[in-house]
Design a protein around this motif. Structure first.
Motif, PDB file in Angstrom:
ATOM      1  N   GLU A   1      46.719  40.140  48.913  1.00 60.56           N
ATOM      2  CA  GLU A   1      46.211  38.958  48.209  1.00 60.56           C
ATOM      3  C   GLU A   1      45.823  39.280  46.773  1.00 60.56           C
ATOM      4  O   GLU A   1      46.087  38.503  45.855  1.00 60.56           O
ATOM      5  CB  GLU A   1      45.014  38.370  48.966  1.00 60.56           C
ATOM      6  CG  GLU A   1      44.556  37.044  48.430  1.00 60.56           C
ATOM      7  CD  GLU A   1      43.386  36.461  49.214  1.00 60.56           C
ATOM      8  OE1 GLU A   1      42.645  35.639  48.632  1.00 60.56           O
ATOM      9  OE2 GLU A   1      43.187  36.827  50.391  1.00 60.56           O
TER      10      GLU A   1
ATOM     11  N   ASN B   1      45.324  43.064  53.722  1.00 60.78           N
ATOM     12  CA  ASN B   1      45.168  41.719  53.146  1.00 60.78           C
ATOM     13  C   ASN B   1      44.480  41.744  51.786  1.00 60.78           C
ATOM     14  O   ASN B   1      44.824  40.952  50.903  1.00 60.78           O
ATOM     15  CB  ASN B   1      44.410  40.805  54.107  1.00 60.78           C
ATOM     16  CG  ASN B   1      45.249  40.421  55.308  1.00 60.78           C
ATOM     17  OD1 ASN B   1      46.464  40.538  55.301  1.00 60.78           O
ATOM     18  ND2 ASN B   1      44.587  39.966  56.360  1.00 60.78           N
TER      19      ASN B   1
ATOM     20  N   VAL C   1      38.920  39.672  45.825  1.00 59.01           N
ATOM     21  CA  VAL C   1      39.415  39.379  47.179  1.00 59.01           C
ATOM     22  C   VAL C   1      38.548  40.097  48.212  1.00 59.01           C
ATOM     23  O   VAL C   1      38.161  39.516  49.231  1.00 59.01           O
ATOM     24  CB  VAL C   1      40.896  39.779  47.335  1.00 59.01           C
ATOM     25  CG1 VAL C   1      41.340  39.725  48.792  1.00 59.01           C
ATOM     26  CG2 VAL C   1      41.784  38.878  46.483  1.00 59.01           C
TER      27      VAL C   1
END
Length: 194
Positions: A181, A177, A117
């Motif tokens: 994620e 994030n 990610v």
């Protein structure tokens, strides 16, 4: 699956700040941990912090708290890296993730998902080789927990550019994030492999 979030170090832990004192690791990691827990809960994922206060909690106690949940949990320990003692600015920069030397396959899966990610978000990922996305280290919290565990070093608190990024809303959202994620992707992979 319960996601347990460990925020690194405490208010009284010496040295854990940027040379200018603007970034204090205990405060930063707690803010990210809160954002992450809220984000996970908004996704319907059972998540909680294991150190809710500002003071440091001994590693053996953190491990005890994690192990009380058994093997149906996963731990993410959130930190900011440092190259020096915190007294002067250094040049090392970037994001990295670690597993213990005795890491389970699920620990490695989680580490890979998080690093992937970060790479997808064009973040500089520090890694031991181009093929290996995570580091292996003797971190107590990763070694002694009974469940999958990773330790994440979110950039460097003694690099001026990293600190500016970490303290910006863009940087805080980016770090959150990556974790959100990466954990979500890991849980999907975990369910496919059950």
């Amino acid at each position: 699956m319960k996601i347990l979030i460990d925020n690194g170090h405490g208010k009284e832990t010496p040295g854990k700040c940027s040379p200018d004192g603007r970034l204090k690791e205990y405060a930063y990691t707690r803010e990210i941990a809160d954002r992450l827990v809220t984000g996970l809960q908004n996704e319907g994922i059972d998540a909680q912090r294991i150190v809710p206060g500002e003071n440091d909690v001994a590693l053996f106690e953190r491990v005890r708290r994690v192990n009380a949940f058994g093997k149906d949990a996963t731990l993410v320990s959130i930190h900011c890296n440092a190259m020096g003692s915190g007294a002067e600015w250094m040049s090392a920069s970037g994001w990295s993730v670690f597993v213990g030397v005795n890491a389970s396959m699920n620990s490695k899966r989680l580490a890979r998902q998080l690093a992937q990610v970060a790479l997808n978000r064009k973040v500089k990922v520090r890694r031991p080789s181009p093929q290996k996305l995570y580091w292996t280290a003797n971190f107590y919290i990763c070694q002694k927990t009974n469940c999958p565990a990773v330790l994440v070093e979110n950039f460097f608190q003694d690099n001026k550019e990293d600190v500016e990024f970490l303290l910006s809303e863009e940087g805080k959202q980016c770090v959150t994030n990556i974790l959100l994620e990466g954990i979500t992707n890991y849980l999907k992979e975990y369910q496919r492999n059950m």
